[in-house]
Motif scaffolding. Structure first.
Motif, PDB file in Angstrom:
ATOM      1  N   UNK A 136       0.809  -1.229   0.000  1.00 28.89           N
ATOM      2  CA  UNK A 136       0.000   0.000   0.000  1.00 28.89           C
ATOM      3  C   UNK A 136       0.843   1.280   0.000  1.00 28.89           C
ATOM      4  N   UNK A 137       2.167   1.157   0.066  1.00 30.90           N
ATOM      5  CA  UNK A 137       3.017   2.343   0.090  1.00 30.90           C
ATOM      6  C   UNK A 137       3.025   3.084  -1.241  1.00 30.90           C
ATOM      7  N   UNK A 138       2.701   2.371  -2.315  1.00 31.41           N
ATOM      8  CA  UNK A 138       2.674   3.019  -3.631  1.00 31.41           C
ATOM      9  C   UNK A 138       1.490   2.484  -4.421  1.00 31.41           C
ATOM     10  N   UNK A 139       0.907   3.346  -5.222  1.00 30.47           N
ATOM     11  CA  UNK A 139      -0.197   2.913  -6.073  1.00 30.47           C
ATOM     12  C   UNK A 139       0.364   2.127  -7.258  1.00 30.47           C
ATOM     13  N   UNK A 140       1.610   2.390  -7.573  1.00 27.66           N
ATOM     14  CA  UNK A 140       2.223   1.788  -8.732  1.00 27.66           C
ATOM     15  C   UNK A 140       3.650   1.353  -8.387  1.00 27.66           C
ATOM     16  N   UNK A 141       3.979   0.114  -8.692  1.00 29.61           N
ATOM     17  CA  UNK A 141       5.331  -0.404  -8.463  1.00 29.61           C
ATOM     18  C   UNK A 141       5.916  -0.713  -9.835  1.00 29.61           C
ATOM     19  N   UNK A 142       7.034  -0.093 -10.185  1.00 30.24           N
ATOM     20  CA  UNK A 142       7.638  -0.290 -11.499  1.00 30.24           C
ATOM     21  C   UNK A 142       9.029  -0.892 -11.336  1.00 30.24           C
ATOM     22  N   UNK A 143       9.292  -1.970 -12.045  1.00 31.83           N
ATOM     23  CA  UNK A 143      10.609  -2.607 -11.999  1.00 31.83           C
ATOM     24  C   UNK A 143      10.911  -3.231 -10.639  1.00 31.83           C
ATOM     25  N   UNK A 144       9.873  -3.597  -9.906  1.00 32.35           N
ATOM     26  CA  UNK A 144      10.082  -4.138  -8.557  1.00 32.35           C
ATOM     27  C   UNK A 144       9.443  -5.510  -8.406  1.00 32.35           C
ATOM     28  N   UNK A 145       9.188  -6.210  -9.497  1.00 37.07           N
ATOM     29  CA  UNK A 145       8.506  -7.501  -9.445  1.00 37.07           C
ATOM     30  C   UNK A 145       9.197  -8.433  -8.449  1.00 37.07           C
TER      31      UNK A 145
ATOM     32  N   UNK B  80       7.259  -9.504  -2.395  1.00 40.21           N
ATOM     33  CA  UNK B  80       6.372 -10.640  -2.653  1.00 40.21           C
ATOM     34  C   UNK B  80       5.764 -11.139  -1.354  1.00 40.21           C
ATOM     35  N   UNK B  81       4.590 -11.701  -1.474  1.00 37.83           N
ATOM     36  CA  UNK B  81       3.879 -12.239  -0.298  1.00 37.83           C
ATOM     37  C   UNK B  81       4.676 -13.342   0.352  1.00 37.83           C
TER      38      UNK B  81
END
Length: 121
Positions: A107-116, A120-121
């Motif tokens: 929830x810290x960011x609406x969008x995560x880019x290049x962080x796949x 992870x859960x």
């Protein structure tokens, strides 16, 4: 956040109004919680669970069984070899994110880019 939430707290026999945007984190201290602000801190006789309930709609995230942080003030996350993370907020203060709560980092960011796979859960 253009319109910040005002929080009323009772401290030293008076009611103080603080801006949620100035609140960095909430830390459990025994039967009380410590509200950490950019300029000062306040001790309240309240549980961390109650604080989480009241503040999670206003951008606060539980990262540890005894810590909530203001998501808007998080600047950086470092993974540790233990599966935990170190989270740094504006002003340089660091908190440990335990494995139990790392899913909340989403929830810290609406969008995560290049962080796949990073958080992870």
């Amino acid at each position: 956040m253009g319109n910040s939430v005002r929080i009323a707290i009772k401290t030293k026999g008076r009611i103080l109004f603080i801006d949620a945007a100035d609140l960095i984190a909430v830390e459990a201290k025994g039967k009380c919680v410590l509200l950490l602000r950019t300029s000062s801190s306040h001790m309240l006789r309240e549980s961390i669970s109650t604080m989480e309930e009241k503040l999670n709609l206003h951008g606060f995230v539980r990262i540890h069984r005894s810590v909530l942080v203001n998501a808007a003030l998080v600047e950086e996350i470092h993974p540790l070899s233990t599966g935990e993370y170190v989270l740094r907020v504006r002003g340089g203060r660091e908190f440990t994110v335990t494995r139990t709560y790392r899913k909340n980092l989403q929830v810290l960011a609406q969008l995560w880019i290049g962080t796949a796979g990073f958080v992870a859960e």
